[in-house]
Design an enzyme around this catalytic site. Structure first.
Site, PDB file in Angstrom:
ATOM      1  N   THR A 179       0.814  -1.217   0.000  1.00 39.07           N
ATOM      2  CA  THR A 179       0.000   0.000   0.000  1.00 39.07           C
ATOM      3  C   THR A 179       0.841   1.258   0.000  1.00 39.07           C
ATOM      4  O   THR A 179       1.875   1.330   0.672  1.00 39.07           O
ATOM      5  CB  THR A 179      -0.957   0.050   1.217  1.00 39.07           C
ATOM      6  OG1 THR A 179      -1.685   1.281   1.157  1.00 39.07           O
ATOM      7  CG2 THR A 179      -0.219  -0.048   2.529  1.00 39.07           C
ATOM      8  N   HIS A 234      -0.385   3.700   1.248  1.00 40.53           N
ATOM      9  CA  HIS A 234      -0.937   4.363   2.431  1.00 40.53           C
ATOM     10  C   HIS A 234      -0.340   3.835   3.725  1.00 40.53           C
ATOM     11  O   HIS A 234      -0.873   4.081   4.790  1.00 40.53           O
ATOM     12  CB  HIS A 234      -2.462   4.173   2.473  1.00 40.53           C
ATOM     13  CG  HIS A 234      -3.140   4.785   1.299  1.00 40.53           C
ATOM     14  ND1 HIS A 234      -3.069   6.126   1.022  1.00 40.53           N
ATOM     15  CD2 HIS A 234      -3.907   4.240   0.333  1.00 40.53           C
ATOM     16  CE1 HIS A 234      -3.759   6.382  -0.083  1.00 40.53           C
ATOM     17  NE2 HIS A 234      -4.263   5.254  -0.521  1.00 40.53           N
TER      18      HIS A 234
HETATM   19  N1  INI Z   1      -5.013  -2.907   6.429  1.00 39.25           N
HETATM   20  C1  INI Z   1      -4.124  -3.691   7.068  1.00 39.25           C
HETATM   21  O1  INI Z   1      -4.448  -4.198   8.156  1.00 39.25           O
HETATM   22  N2  INI Z   1      -2.918  -3.958   6.531  1.00 39.25           N
HETATM   23  C2  INI Z   1      -2.520  -3.425   5.338  1.00 39.25           C
HETATM   24  O2  INI Z   1      -1.369  -3.716   4.912  1.00 39.25           O
HETATM   25  C3  INI Z   1      -3.428  -2.603   4.643  1.00 39.25           C
HETATM   26  N3  INI Z   1      -3.073  -2.075   3.355  1.00 39.25           N
HETATM   27  O3  INI Z   1      -2.077  -2.536   2.781  1.00 39.25           O
HETATM   28  O4  INI Z   1      -3.759  -1.211   2.829  1.00 39.25           O
HETATM   29  C4  INI Z   1      -4.687  -2.333   5.219  1.00 39.25           C
HETATM   30  N4  INI Z   1      -5.581  -1.548   4.602  1.00 39.25           N
HETATM   31  C5  INI Z   1      -6.977  -1.515   4.968  1.00 39.25           C
HETATM   32  C6  INI Z   1      -7.271  -0.521   6.079  1.00 39.25           C
HETATM   33  O5  INI Z   1      -6.754  -0.962   7.316  1.00 39.25           O
HETATM   34  C7  INI Z   1      -8.788  -0.351   6.249  1.00 39.25           C
HETATM   35  O6  INI Z   1      -9.377  -1.581   6.604  1.00 39.25           O
HETATM   36  C8  INI Z   1      -9.472   0.160   4.985  1.00 39.25           C
HETATM   37  O7  INI Z   1      -8.844   1.363   4.537  1.00 39.25           O
HETATM   38  C9  INI Z   1     -10.967   0.446   5.230  1.00 39.25           C
HETATM   39  O8  INI Z   1     -11.148   1.450   6.218  1.00 39.25           O
END
Ligand code: INI
Length: 154
Positions: free
Chosen positions: A86, A88
């Site tokens: 990600t 993010h």
């Molecule tokens: N959530 C994670 O727990 N691990 C990750 O690596 C990840 N990435 O890669 O994006 C991730 N994204 C989802 C985020 O936590 C939320 O569930 C989503 O944005 C919805 O609110």
């Protein structure tokens, strides 16, 4: 001089675990480690609740609900944020860690933290294996210790 230390005795302790489903195979391995740690230190399985949320970003709100429920002596948070997956990473990893620290201070509830923030899947696998070094197990044992030391201080 008085020294306060928390024991690792979890007998009678009620424990809540928050798990995020994103990268589920890693988080399931962290959960196995946490259960091992709790059981080895006297926490009965019937005193453990496990809550699943979609991703690491949702861990704090579920953790806060558990922390304020009056049902737990200590909590453990488990997740895996992997940089390679990600753009993010920073936006997810930093706020989750800060929020969990904040919830501890606001509520006085000790919260073990094993939300992995790693560069790649290999590093996540290394930290969630069945042997020594499983961060879920370490966080669970730390959560017991903190519940005991806070009890002694209060
Ligand atoms: N959530 C994670 O727990 N691990 C990750 O690596 C990840 N990435 O890669 O994006 C991730 N994204 C989802 C985020 O936590 C939320 O569930 C989503 O944005 C919805 O609110």
């Amino acid at each position: 001089m008085t020294t306060f230390e928390g024991s690792h005795d979890g007998k009678g302790m009620r424990v809540g675990i928050v798990c995020s489903r994103f990268n589920e195979f890693i988080v399931t391995a962290l959960l196995d480690g946490a259960k091992r740690g709790l059981s080895a230190h006297g926490v009965s399985e019937s005193n453990v609740d496990v809550v699943w949320v979609p991703g690491a970003f949702e861990i704090p709100i579920a953790t806060k609900a558990m922390a304020t429920s009056g049902r737990y002596d200590t909590l453990v948070t488990l997740g895996a944020v992997i940089r390679g997956e990600t753009a993010h990473f920073e936006y997810v990893a930093g706020p989750v860690a800060d929020s969990i620290a904040q919830i501890q201070l606001e509520t006085g509830m000790p919260i073990g933290f094993a939300v992995l923030t790693v560069e790649n899947v290999e590093q996540a696998v290394e930290r969630s294996g069945p042997g020594a070094g499983n961060k879920g197990e370490e966080a669970a044992i730390g959560a017991i210790e903190m519940a005991n030391v806070l009890k002694a201080l209060r």
